[in-house]
Design a protein around this motif. Structure first.
Motif, PDB file in Angstrom:
ATOM      1  N   LEU A 147       0.829  -1.218   0.000  1.00 24.26           N
ATOM      2  CA  LEU A 147       0.000   0.000   0.000  1.00 24.26           C
ATOM      3  C   LEU A 147       0.861   1.264   0.000  1.00 24.26           C
ATOM      4  O   LEU A 147       2.012   1.235   0.446  1.00 24.26           O
ATOM      5  CB  LEU A 147      -0.895   0.014   1.255  1.00 24.26           C
ATOM      6  N   GLU A 151      -2.314   5.178   2.311  1.00 19.62           N
ATOM      7  CA  GLU A 151      -3.232   4.021   2.415  1.00 19.62           C
ATOM      8  C   GLU A 151      -2.820   3.124   3.581  1.00 19.62           C
ATOM      9  O   GLU A 151      -3.641   2.666   4.379  1.00 19.62           O
ATOM     10  CB  GLU A 151      -3.196   3.205   1.116  1.00 19.62           C
ATOM     11  N   ASN A 152      -1.497   2.877   3.709  1.00 24.83           N
ATOM     12  CA  ASN A 152      -1.022   1.982   4.763  1.00 24.83           C
ATOM     13  C   ASN A 152      -1.307   2.568   6.140  1.00 24.83           C
ATOM     14  O   ASN A 152      -1.643   1.837   7.089  1.00 24.83           O
ATOM     15  CB  ASN A 152       0.477   1.746   4.597  1.00 24.83           C
ATOM     16  N   TYR A 155      -4.826   1.830   6.806  1.00 24.03           N
ATOM     17  CA  TYR A 155      -5.001   0.365   6.939  1.00 24.03           C
ATOM     18  C   TYR A 155      -4.561  -0.094   8.335  1.00 24.03           C
ATOM     19  O   TYR A 155      -5.269  -0.836   9.019  1.00 24.03           O
ATOM     20  CB  TYR A 155      -4.199  -0.340   5.850  1.00 24.03           C
ATOM     21  N   LYS A 161      -8.636  -1.917   4.164  1.00 27.82           N
ATOM     22  CA  LYS A 161      -8.059  -1.073   3.105  1.00 27.82           C
ATOM     23  C   LYS A 161      -8.999   0.118   2.882  1.00 27.82           C
ATOM     24  O   LYS A 161     -10.220  -0.052   2.852  1.00 27.82           O
ATOM     25  CB  LYS A 161      -7.898  -1.886   1.821  1.00 27.82           C
TER      26      LYS A 161
END
Ligand code: SDX
Length: 372
Positions: A147, A151-152, A155, A161
């Protein structure tokens, strides 16, 4: 010698990193308009630009993304600290301490400063997310190297996600907070760096300064205002009461911007979109009304919304609790802090201002018996 409280209008360095036009409300990273970067760029590409002074080609960008992804994990002793620290600890205190702990292990002088900058940048979201999951008695979510940085972060925070909109809003929010020339926390970093101390100690100073409600802490205060107001019909009365009692509208005013902060302009659009998706649109309507009425009243004094005004609403919509907002700010400003440290050390000068002495001189010492 002239007293300049708060070092107002004093330049302590020359820079090629960020330019702010406080009268026109414009912001440039390495000469690129923040409006273009927010629309077309992303966290990794803009971090490369701020660190290295140019937009990366595809190989340079791929290398940076890979380095950021491979550095996301934390040493076990830091994970243990996060798992055992009191659950009601201030997240900025946890972040500050964890970065300090990372510095203990990283006394090596083998790496370049930029490599240490990338390493700290990569680990900050992991520190924050691990603490959030632990204080909620949830399993920690290990970083996912497939990612993006933004995004990470989401997450690891929420265990799922993010949607395309959440990813874009998070990416832009981080990009907008990346640098802002000589703000208080960047200056704090440089004071430490100028003594030739280590980069971790400088960053700890930056986190410490950013924690304050007049700087990085205003985003949560701004959101608290909107929640207190509750409904857009209550805004006018709330603002008048606050101002008449000598209080400030949080998220308003700026030392440099005497017009609308361009970052607030951009964040306002994303706040509208993300609050709609998250069922928080009533809070956005309150914020919009505070913006409108506050600007009408305070605009005459050059006081308008700053970056923090909508940032809190955006971070809250993305799933961050208010006490985490300054840590999200820090997870981005780490890029600006380290870029300014590297730039300053190229032509270092110990930062040591003066004070104007106002006390007596030559007082005669007397023994304790004579002081009763
Ligand atoms: C950030 O430096 C940066 O670039 C910071 C930042 C970054 O990206 O790093 O942009 C991020 O920190 C944004 C600012 C977040 N802080 C807040 O929103 C807190 C509320 N704002 C203020 O406290 C204030 O505006 C400051 C601290 C941001 C700036 O203050 P200054 O330049 O030191 O100005 P000041 O405190 O001397 O105020 C000047 C006048 C005063 O009125 P008078 O006494 O002259 O009549 O403006 C008034 C203040 O009362 N004023 C406000 C106000 N901010 C200033 N009045 C009402 N509401 C406000 N928010």
């Amino acid at each position: 010698m002239e007293l300049k409280k708060g070092l107002e209008d004093i330049a302590i360095k020359e820079t090629e990193i960020t330019y702010i036009d406080g009268n026109l409300g414009r912001l440039y990273y390495r000469g690129y308009s923040i409006f273009d970067l927010a629309e077309f760029s992303n966290f990794e590409e803009t971090a490369y630009l701020i660190w290295f002074g140019k937009l990366p080609n595809s190989r340079e960008l791929k290398d940076l993304k890979e380095k950021l992804a491979e550095e996301r994990n934390l040493p076990e002793y830091v994970v243990q600290f996060i798992k055992n620290v009191r659950k009601d600890a201030n997240p900025m205190d946890v972040l500050r301490t964890a970065i300090s702990m990372l510095g203990i292990e990283d006394e090596s002088n083998k790496e370049e400063l930029w490599e240490k900058a990338v390493k700290i940048t990569s680990k900050i979201p992991t520190i924050i997310s691990f603490f959030v999951r632990t204080r909620k008695n949830l399993d920690i979510i290990e970083p996912d190297s497939s990612l993006s940085h933004a995004e990470n972060f989401l997450y690891m925070l929420k265990g799922e996600k993010p949607s395309n909109l959440e990813s874009k809003v998070m990416d832009v929010s981080l990009l907008l907070h990346m640098d802002h020339e000589m703000n208080a926390s960047t200056f704090a970093c440089l004071v430490v760096a100028s003594t030739l101390s280590d980069i971790y100690s400088s960053v700890v100073a930056g986190v410490s300064a950013l924690k304050g409600p007049l700087h990085g802490g205003a985003n949560s205060e701004a959101l608290k205002q909107f929640m207190e107001i509750g409904n857009k019909d209550n805004v006018e009365e709330y603002i008048m009461k606050k101002l008449e009692s000598g209080h400030r509208i949080m998220g308003f005013g700026h030392r440099i911007y005497k017009t609308y902060d361009p970052r607030a302009k951009i964040l306002k659009e994303y706040a509208k979109m993300i609050t709609k998706e998250k069922g928080l649109y009533n809070l956005y309507e309150v914020a919009e009304k505070v913006d409108e009425i506050g600007s009408r009243i305070l605009g005459k004094k050059g006081i308008y919304p700053n970056v923090d005004f909508y940032a809190g609403l955006v971070f809250y919509s993305l799933g961050f609790e208010p006490d985490l907002f300054p840590t999200v700010f820090a997870s981005s400003r780490i890029v600006g802090w380290t870029a300014h440290i590297m730039e300053y050390l190229k032509d270092n000068k110990l930062i040591r201002p003066k004070a104007i002495y106002k006390g007596e001189i030559g007082r005669k010492y007397i023994g304790i018996q004579e002081r009763e």
